[in-house]
Design a protein around this motif. Structure first.
Motif, PDB file in Angstrom:
ATOM      1  N   UNK A  73      -0.951   8.157   6.366  1.00  0.00           N
ATOM      2  CA  UNK A  73      -1.761   7.892   5.041  1.00  0.00           C
ATOM      3  C   UNK A  73      -1.850   6.945   4.105  1.00  0.00           C
ATOM      4  N   UNK A  74      -0.364   6.574   4.023  1.00  0.00           N
ATOM      5  CA  UNK A  74       0.019   4.845   3.174  1.00  0.00           C
ATOM      6  C   UNK A  74      -1.006   4.128   3.847  1.00  0.00           C
ATOM      7  N   UNK A 119       3.438  -2.006   0.173  1.00  0.00           N
ATOM      8  CA  UNK A 119       4.692  -1.256   0.514  1.00  0.00           C
ATOM      9  C   UNK A 119       5.738  -1.926  -0.085  1.00  0.00           C
ATOM     10  N   UNK A 120       6.644  -1.256  -1.208  1.00  0.00           N
ATOM     11  CA  UNK A 120       7.484  -1.740  -2.110  1.00  0.00           C
ATOM     12  C   UNK A 120       9.302  -1.469  -1.313  1.00  0.00           C
ATOM     13  N   UNK A 121      10.147  -2.067  -1.609  1.00  0.00           N
ATOM     14  CA  UNK A 121      10.590  -1.748  -1.676  1.00  0.00           C
ATOM     15  C   UNK A 121      12.471  -0.237  -1.912  1.00  0.00           C
ATOM     16  N   UNK A 151      10.547   2.232  12.719  1.00  0.00           N
ATOM     17  CA  UNK A 151       9.642   3.326  13.088  1.00  0.00           C
ATOM     18  C   UNK A 151      10.302   4.089  12.406  1.00  0.00           C
ATOM     19  N   UNK A 152      11.613   4.812  12.146  1.00  0.00           N
ATOM     20  CA  UNK A 152      11.643   5.844  10.885  1.00  0.00           C
ATOM     21  C   UNK A 152      12.009   5.546  10.320  1.00  0.00           C
ATOM     22  N   UNK A 153      12.574   4.221   9.487  1.00  0.00           N
ATOM     23  CA  UNK A 153      12.585   3.412   8.089  1.00  0.00           C
ATOM     24  C   UNK A 153      10.925   3.483   7.473  1.00  0.00           C
ATOM     25  N   UNK A 154      10.117   3.064   8.080  1.00  0.00           N
ATOM     26  CA  UNK A 154       8.606   2.733   7.668  1.00  0.00           C
ATOM     27  C   UNK A 154       8.180   3.876   7.222  1.00  0.00           C
ATOM     28  N   UNK A 211       7.026   4.863   3.312  1.00  0.00           N
ATOM     29  CA  UNK A 211       6.424   5.320   3.196  1.00  0.00           C
ATOM     30  C   UNK A 211       6.033   6.261   2.228  1.00  0.00           C
ATOM     31  N   UNK A 212       6.365   7.438   2.576  1.00  0.00           N
ATOM     32  CA  UNK A 212       6.825   8.627   1.960  1.00  0.00           C
ATOM     33  C   UNK A 212       7.159   8.558   0.560  1.00  0.00           C
TER      34      UNK A 212
END
Length: 236
Positions: free
Chosen positions: A106-107, A114-116, A178-181, A185-186
Motif C-alpha cells: 500500500x505504501x 519512507x521515514x524512520x 523484509x520484516x523491518x520494511x 511502512x505500517x
C-alpha cells in the motif's frame, strides 16, 4: 544435493515460514531465493505453495541464470528473473526475496519517502529504492535487469502497486530486512492516518542509530528468536 546445500535450504525454508507469519503471506505468492554456492544459479521456492507451506529443501528448485531447471521438482515462479538478474548484478549478496506484504505494498502507491518513524527503518538504508517501470510481473530478464538497476546498492525496493524486494548476504539479513520494511511502512501509514505532524529520525543519524540498536549480535538474536518460534509451532 550435498549436506551443506541441504542445510542452507532448510534454513531458507524457515525464512519462508517466518515471512509468512510476519505479514508477508499472500496465498501462494511470494518467494525467496539463494545463490547456489558453486555458481550453478539460484535455488528458488517452488510455485504453487504459500510461504507458510514451505517445509524443507524439497520445496526449492535450482535454476541456472537463464531460467533452466537444473534440480528440484515442482512449478517455477514466473518471476524467476527477479532472482537471476539481481544476483547477476549484485555479487555482494546471496539471498533475494520478493513478497506482497499489505502495508508496504500500500505504501508503494504513495509519492512520499519512507521515514524512520520507528527503529526498524534505521536498518533499511534510507531513502529506499523505488521501482516504477511496470506494475505487472517481473517475468522477463529485461524487467529483472530494470529492477536490479532500480535497486542499485540498496537492500530494499518498493515496487509500485505490486510488492517489495529485499536482499541480504545471509538468509537472516534478508528475512529481517523484509520484516523491518513491512513494520516501517505500517508505522508510517498509521501515523499519516492521524493527520497530525510527526517527527522522524534525521537521515544523518540513521547510521549511528543502526550501529547502536541493530548491531550484528542483536540481528543474530532476533533471527534465533524467529527460528525458535517457528520450530516450536508458535506461528501455527
Amino acid at each position: 544435493m550435498n549436506e551443506t546445500v541441504q542445510a542452507v535450504l532448510e534454513e531458507l525454508a524457515t525464512g519462508c515460514r517466518v515471512l509468512h507469519a510476519e505479514g508477508h503471506a499472500d496465498m501462494t505468492l511470494g518467494h525467496l531465493g539463494w545463490r547456489d554456492p558453486i555458481g550453478r544459479g539460484v535455488w528458488v521456492k517452488r510455485s504453487g505453495i504459500g510461504l507458510g507451506e514451505v517445509i524443507g529443501a524439497a520445496d526449492f528448485v535450482l535454476l541456472d541464470f537463464d531460467g533452466n531447471r537444473l534440480a528440484g521438482e515442482g512449478r517455477i515462479h514466473k518471476e524467476w528473473p527477479i532472482h537471476t538478474e539481481i544476483l547477476r548484478e549484485r555479487p555482494d549478496i546471496d539471498v533475494v526475496g520478493h513478497t506482497h506484504p499489505f502495508h508496504a505494498t500500500a505504501f508503494s502507491a504513495l509519492d512520499i519517502e519512507l521515514e524512520a518513524v520507528t527503529n526498524e527503518a534505521a536498518y533499511l538504508g534510507l531513502p529506499v529504492a523505488r521501482f516504477d517501470d511496470t506494475r505487472g510481473l517481473i517475468d522477463t530478464p529485461e524487467l529483472g535487469r530494470q529492477l536490479a538497476a532500480a535497486l542499485g546498492r540498496q537492500s530494499v525496493a518498493l515496487m509500485r502497486n505490486h510488492g517489495v524486494l529485499f536482499v541480504g548476504t545471509r538468509i537472516s539479513d534478508a528475512v529481517l530486512t523484509g520484516i523491518f520494511l513491512e513494520r516501517a511502512c505500517r508505522s508510517q501509514l498509521q501515523i499519516l492516518a492521524t493527520g497530525k505532524p510527526f517527527v522522524a529520525t534525521p537521515l544523518v543519524e540513521l547510521a549511528s542509530k543502526k550501529a547502536q540498536i541493530l548491531d550484528p549480535n542483536l540481528i543474530r538474536t532476533f533471527w534465533d528468536f524467529y527460528k525458535r518460534n517457528t520450530e516450536s509451532g508458535m506461528y501455527s
